[in-house]
Design an enzyme around this catalytic site. Structure first.
Site, mmCIF file in Angstrom:
data_model
loop_
_atom_site.group_PDB
_atom_site.id
_atom_site.type_symbol
_atom_site.label_atom_id
_atom_site.label_comp_id
_atom_site.label_asym_id
_atom_site.label_seq_id
_atom_site.Cartn_x
_atom_site.Cartn_y
_atom_site.Cartn_z
ATOM 1 N N ASP A 96 -46.397 -1.175 8.601
ATOM 2 C CA ASP A 96 -47.216 0.034 8.575
ATOM 3 C C ASP A 96 -47.704 0.340 9.993
ATOM 4 O OD1 ASP A 96 -48.645 2.135 7.431
ATOM 5 O OD2 ASP A 96 -50.369 0.883 6.903
ATOM 6 N N HIS A 97 -47.683 1.599 10.372
ATOM 7 C CA HIS A 97 -48.237 2.052 11.658
ATOM 8 C C HIS A 97 -47.708 1.292 12.862
ATOM 9 C CE1 HIS A 97 -50.994 5.138 10.393
ATOM 10 N NE2 HIS A 97 -51.387 4.366 9.398
ATOM 11 N N ASP B 9 -45.131 5.396 13.911
ATOM 12 C CA ASP B 9 -46.346 6.211 13.956
ATOM 13 C C ASP B 9 -46.363 7.004 15.254
ATOM 14 O OD1 ASP B 9 -48.839 7.271 13.930
ATOM 15 O OD2 ASP B 9 -49.903 5.383 13.764
ATOM 16 N N HIS C 160 -58.051 8.170 7.097
ATOM 17 C CA HIS C 160 -58.159 6.716 7.102
ATOM 18 C C HIS C 160 -59.631 6.297 7.094
ATOM 19 C CE1 HIS C 160 -54.031 7.110 8.845
ATOM 20 N NE2 HIS C 160 -53.826 6.090 8.044
ATOM 21 N N GLY C 161 -59.885 5.075 6.624
ATOM 22 C CA GLY C 161 -61.228 4.519 6.709
ATOM 23 C C GLY C 161 -62.075 4.839 5.496
ATOM 24 N N GLY D 289 -54.231 6.837 3.824
ATOM 25 C CA GLY D 289 -55.648 7.111 3.629
ATOM 26 C C GLY D 289 -55.949 7.535 2.201
ATOM 27 N N ALA D 290 -55.265 6.916 1.236
ATOM 28 C CA ALA D 290 -55.390 7.368 -0.152
ATOM 29 C C ALA D 290 -56.267 6.448 -0.999
ATOM 30 C CB ALA D 290 -54.009 7.524 -0.782
ATOM 31 N N SER D 291 -57.116 5.654 -0.345
ATOM 32 C CA SER D 291 -58.080 4.861 -1.109
ATOM 33 C C SER D 291 -59.074 5.785 -1.804
ATOM 34 C CB SER D 291 -58.839 3.896 -0.185
ATOM 35 O OG SER D 291 -58.030 2.778 0.136
ATOM 36 N N ASN E 49 -50.712 4.473 0.453
ATOM 37 C CA ASN E 49 -51.258 3.295 1.114
ATOM 38 C C ASN E 49 -52.688 3.050 0.633
ATOM 39 O OD1 ASN E 49 -48.905 3.533 2.514
ATOM 40 N ND2 ASN E 49 -49.850 3.477 4.542
HETATM 41 ZN ZN LIG Z 1 -52.096 5.007 7.652
#
Ligand SMILES: [Zn+2]
Length: 319
Positions: free
Chosen positions: A81-82, A103, A178-179, A211-213, A254
């Protein structure tokens, strides 16, 4: 069983989404494989370059291989990832990964295309798939500094990008970040934009959401009640949106922040409630159970729970 990322995405396309979980320690690796079995769901095991810096590339590989031997019935693909260009080339040479994400979305369009194209050529020659990114997913990215910009992916650019790079999947920006602080105030995924992107891409081309949390509010409340400091207004993606996203071509999301929140909550509550404890196995065991529960819940919301046998059979049949 370790399988190709692209094979998983093809089986999932249009029908469900596969969760990609970032791992950096033994507890996370075990929980992801156990979660795959408990949810009867395929998983994508992802590592960011930070994880390699922390655990070491050889240790990460050894842990995942060991977990695969311990839980051969689980179905997992290994994804970088990234990565920047050097990370991706390293992962391609390692013989361990099934896919890499280059990325380069922070670069101008033409530079993103040329860097992605270089990685695609090397990766495809070695049998790996490439995830690229177009548009800006706001927030802290693993490989470059924090961005508060948000630029939704342009559908016409997406079509041109995919045609010119020959990448295998595309991470798109449709409102996620993200985050832990994804949405402040109005929260929404731009599903209309997602539909426009899908309509311009080749049939069956898999899309990815970073960033799909979900950043569940009860999780944030428990953390803060145990002495944590998170913005109580932090919001993530509404899990009900996943079922709207898979008909529009999203085949992978993710999940990173939610897993960290589980770790944060378990340890804060454990040390608050058991100040006499100094045995790391106690919170570690609770963490693995709780992370496994998160994987079960997310797999149900992503529609991939219960698909393990079907996925395994389809991948066997295709080979
Ligand atoms: Zn990401």
């Amino acid at each position: 069983m370790l399988v190709s990322t692209l094979a998983l995405l093809k089986v999932a396309y249009g029908r469900f989404i596969i969760g990609a979980y970032n791992v950096q320690n033994m507890e996370q690796v075990l929980a992801v494989f156990r979660g795959s079995l408990a949810a009867r769901a395929p998983v994508i095991v992802a590592t960011v370059p930070f994880a390699r810096d922390y655990a070491g590339a050889r240790m990460l590989q050894a842990m995942v291989r060991a977990a695969d031997e311990m839980y051969p019935e689980a179905v997992a693909a290994m994804h970088l990832d990234h990565g920047d260009e050097a990370h991706c080339l390293d992962a391609i040479q390692s013989g361990f990964y099934h896919s890499v994400m280059i990325d380069a979305s922070h670069l101008p369009f033409e530079e993103n295309i040329s860097m992605t194209r270089r990685i695609v050529e090397r990766a495809h020659a070695a049998g790996l798939a490439v995830e690229a990114e177009l548009g800006v997913v706001a927030g802290q990215e693993a490989s470059h500094s924090a961005s508060t910009r948000l630029a939704l992916t342009d559908p016409d650019q997406a079509a041109e990008f995919v045609a010119r790079t020959d990448c295998d999947s595309l991470a798109v920006a449709i409102g996620t970040s993200h985050g832990a602080y994804k949405f402040q105030g109005e929260q929404r995924l731009h599903l209309d934009r997602l539909a426009e992107i899908q309509a311009r891409l080749p049939q069956g081309f898999p899309l990815v959401l970073h960033g799909a949390s979900s950043v569940p509010s009860d999780e944030v409340a428990r953390i803060n009640a145990a002495g944590g400091k998170l913005n109580p207004n932090a919001r993530g993606v509404d899990p009900a949106d996943f079922a709207r996203a898979w008909p529009l071509g999203v085949a992978k999301i993710n999940i990173h922040t939610d897993a960290h929140l589980v770790w944060y909550r378990v340890h804060r509550e454990h040390f608050r409630d058991h100040p006499e404890n100094f045995d790391f196995r106690h919170p570690g065991s609770i963490f693995m159970e709780e992370f496994e529960k998160l994987i079960i819940t997310r797999s149900e919301q992503l529609g991939c729970a219960g698909k393990l046998d079907e996925v395994r059979e389809k991948i066997y049949a295709a080979n």
